[in-house]
Design a protein around this motif. Sequence first.
Motif, PDB file in Angstrom:
ATOM      1  N   PHE A   1       0.611  -1.262  -0.066  1.00 57.64           N
ATOM      2  CA  PHE A   1      -0.032  -0.079  -0.732  1.00 57.64           C
ATOM      3  C   PHE A   1       0.900   1.025  -0.431  1.00 57.64           C
ATOM      4  O   PHE A   1       0.272   2.048  -0.188  1.00 57.64           O
ATOM      5  CB  PHE A   1      -0.888  -0.053   0.879  1.00 57.64           C
ATOM      6  N   VAL A   2       2.217   0.927   0.254  1.00 52.73           N
ATOM      7  CA  VAL A   2       2.942   2.242   0.658  1.00 52.73           C
ATOM      8  C   VAL A   2       3.298   3.066  -1.257  1.00 52.73           C
ATOM      9  O   VAL A   2       3.400   3.515  -1.440  1.00 52.73           O
ATOM     10  CB  VAL A   2       4.235   2.385   1.466  1.00 52.73           C
TER      11      VAL A   2
ATOM     12  N   SER B   1       0.340   4.103  -2.755  1.00 51.48           N
ATOM     13  CA  SER B   1       0.551   5.165  -2.569  1.00 51.48           C
ATOM     14  C   SER B   1       1.083   6.307  -3.063  1.00 51.48           C
ATOM     15  O   SER B   1       0.578   7.286  -3.419  1.00 51.48           O
ATOM     16  CB  SER B   1       0.209   5.990  -0.945  1.00 51.48           C
TER      17      SER B   1
ATOM     18  N   ALA C   1      -8.332  -5.698   3.484  1.00 56.47           N
ATOM     19  CA  ALA C   1      -7.110  -5.312   3.753  1.00 56.47           C
ATOM     20  C   ALA C   1      -7.191  -4.991   5.408  1.00 56.47           C
ATOM     21  O   ALA C   1      -6.267  -4.552   6.558  1.00 56.47           O
ATOM     22  CB  ALA C   1      -6.996  -4.379   2.519  1.00 56.47           C
TER      23      ALA C   1
ATOM     24  N   PHE D   1      -8.652   4.307   6.683  1.00 59.73           N
ATOM     25  CA  PHE D   1      -7.755   3.507   5.699  1.00 59.73           C
ATOM     26  C   PHE D   1      -8.291   3.239   3.997  1.00 59.73           C
ATOM     27  O   PHE D   1      -8.180   3.558   3.498  1.00 59.73           O
ATOM     28  CB  PHE D   1      -6.709   2.296   5.725  1.00 59.73           C
TER      29      PHE D   1
ATOM     30  N   LEU E   1      -8.505   4.637   0.411  1.00 57.61           N
ATOM     31  CA  LEU E   1      -8.214   3.732  -1.188  1.00 57.61           C
ATOM     32  C   LEU E   1      -9.452   4.350  -2.166  1.00 57.61           C
ATOM     33  O   LEU E   1      -9.447   4.398  -2.924  1.00 57.61           O
ATOM     34  CB  LEU E   1      -8.635   2.416  -0.279  1.00 57.61           C
TER      35      LEU E   1
ATOM     36  N   LEU F   1      -3.422   6.795   2.728  1.00 56.84           N
ATOM     37  CA  LEU F   1      -3.484   5.306   2.602  1.00 56.84           C
ATOM     38  C   LEU F   1      -1.801   4.401   2.410  1.00 56.84           C
ATOM     39  O   LEU F   1      -2.435   3.719   3.361  1.00 56.84           O
ATOM     40  CB  LEU F   1      -3.233   5.207   0.869  1.00 56.84           C
ATOM     41  N   GLY F   2      -1.151   5.110   2.249  1.00 63.13           N
ATOM     42  CA  GLY F   2       0.661   4.449   2.532  1.00 63.13           C
ATOM     43  C   GLY F   2       0.832   4.384   4.560  1.00 63.13           C
ATOM     44  O   GLY F   2       0.957   3.510   4.354  1.00 63.13           O
TER      45      GLY F   2
ATOM     46  N   ALA G   1      -1.629   2.528   6.477  1.00 64.64           N
ATOM     47  CA  ALA G   1      -0.879   1.604   6.337  1.00 64.64           C
ATOM     48  C   ALA G   1      -0.370   0.486   7.661  1.00 64.64           C
ATOM     49  O   ALA G   1       0.082  -0.033   7.546  1.00 64.64           O
ATOM     50  CB  ALA G   1      -0.549   0.849   5.131  1.00 64.64           C
TER      51      ALA G   1
END
Lengths: 176, 249
Positions: free
Chosen positions: A7-8, A11, B117, B138, B142, B181-182, B185
Motif C-alpha cells: 500500500f505504501v 500510494s 485489507a 484506511f 483507498l 493510504l500509505g 497502512a
Amino acid sequence: MILAGIFVALSFVALLVIFYLAKGHHGTGRDLDQLARELRSVDVNAFRNLIDEREEQYLRENLPRDVFRVIQRERKLAAIEYIQCAAKNAAILIRLAEAAQSSPDPAIALAANKLLENAFRLRLYAFRVVPRLYLSMLMPGLSPVPSGLADSYDTITRQVVMLGLQYPTRGMSAAL
Amino acid sequence: MIFLRYYLWLVPHLLLAVTLVGAWRRGLHRYLPFFRTFGLFELLQFLTLFALSTAQVSLSVYRWALAFGSAVTMILQIGVIFELAGRLLLSRVTLSKGLRALMRWTIGGLVLVAAAASGSFAALAPNRELRVFEVVDFSSSLIQVGLLFVLLAFSRALHISWRSWPTGVAVGFGVLASIDLGTAAIRSTVGESAFIPVDITQMTAFHVSNLIWLIYAFLPERDPVPAAGGLGESDIQFWNEQLQRMAER
C-alpha cells in the motif's frame, strides 16, 4: 508488513499518476487557430468502404484465401488509423465546443453542446471499436465496427460546419 | 517538535478557512457545495478536537470524537468526488450511463479490497476506538484514490478540460488520499511507535492540500482563446462553401 509495503508503494504510484492525469485536464487557454492546425483530414467515404461488410464479402469470394487474409489485415489496420485520427479530431473539437459553450448567444451555446455530445460519443465509440478491430484480425468472423461510427463522424463534421456559421471556427471543418 | 505539530495542526485549518472565504467571494461555493460542507465540517472538527485536547478530557473520549469525525469526513470527501464527477462528466448525457456503471463497479471493488485489507490491519489495533479510526482512515483513502483515478483517467481519455477550481480540488484530495493510504497502512502495521511520524506526515499532506486549494481558489480561469472577433463576410462565404461540399457527399 508486506501488505503495508504494497500500500505504501501504491500510494506513491497513485500520487504520481494523479498529478500526471490532472496536469492534462486543466484548460490550456490555447488559441483555437492553433488547435485547428492540429486537425487531420479523414475521408469518411474511404473509411466506410474499409468497414463495409459487403465489400469484405466480395473480396472473400474473389480472392485466394491467403491474399484475402493479408488484404483484410491491411484494411483493418487502415481502418484503425482512420478511427484514431477521427478520435484525435474529436478531442480537438471538444476544446472548440467547450469554448463556444460559454457564448452569450444561446444558438451558439446549443450548437456547441450538440457538437460536444457527439464528439464524446465518437471518442467512446473509438475506445470500443479499436480493440474489436484488432480482435477481428485474429478472429475474421467477428463483425468489428458498428455502422454508427462513420455516421457519428459525419454528424460532428456537419455540426462543426453549422457552428462555424455562427462562431469563429475557421479552418476546422476544412480539415475534417 | 511540539511547535511543528501545533503548526501542522493549526495552520492548515487557517488556510482552509481562508480558502472557503476566497471561494465564497468568487462564487465557487455554488459550483461545489459539497466541498464547502466538507471544509466547514473539517473546521468544526478541528475546533472540537482542539477544545477537547486543551480541556484534557480522557484519551478515549478524544479518540471516539476523532473516529466519528473521520467517518463523517470520509462521507463528505467521497461526496465531493461524486460532485466533481457529476459536474464534469455525469451531466453529459452520452457519458452518464457508462461512467455511473464504472464508478459503481469501482466503489464495489474498492470496498471489497478495503474491507479485506483493513480487516487484517484492524486486528493489530490495541483498542476499539483506534480500530474504528484505522478502518475508516484506511478505507476512505483507498476509495478516494480509486475514485479519483477513475474520474481523472476517464476525463483524460475523453479530453475533457477542467476549470481551475475542480482541478485544484481533485489534486488536493489526490495528495491527501494517496499519502493517507500509505501512512495509514504503516500506522496499522507498526503500531503506537509510528503514531507521531504518521501523524506528522498526514498533517503535512493536509497542509499541502490546503495550499493547493488556496492557490486554486484564487487562481484566475484560463479559458480557451477564441479566434479573433466575429464572422466577417469572407468567413460566411468560406463556411457556405463548406456546407456545399458537405451537401455534395
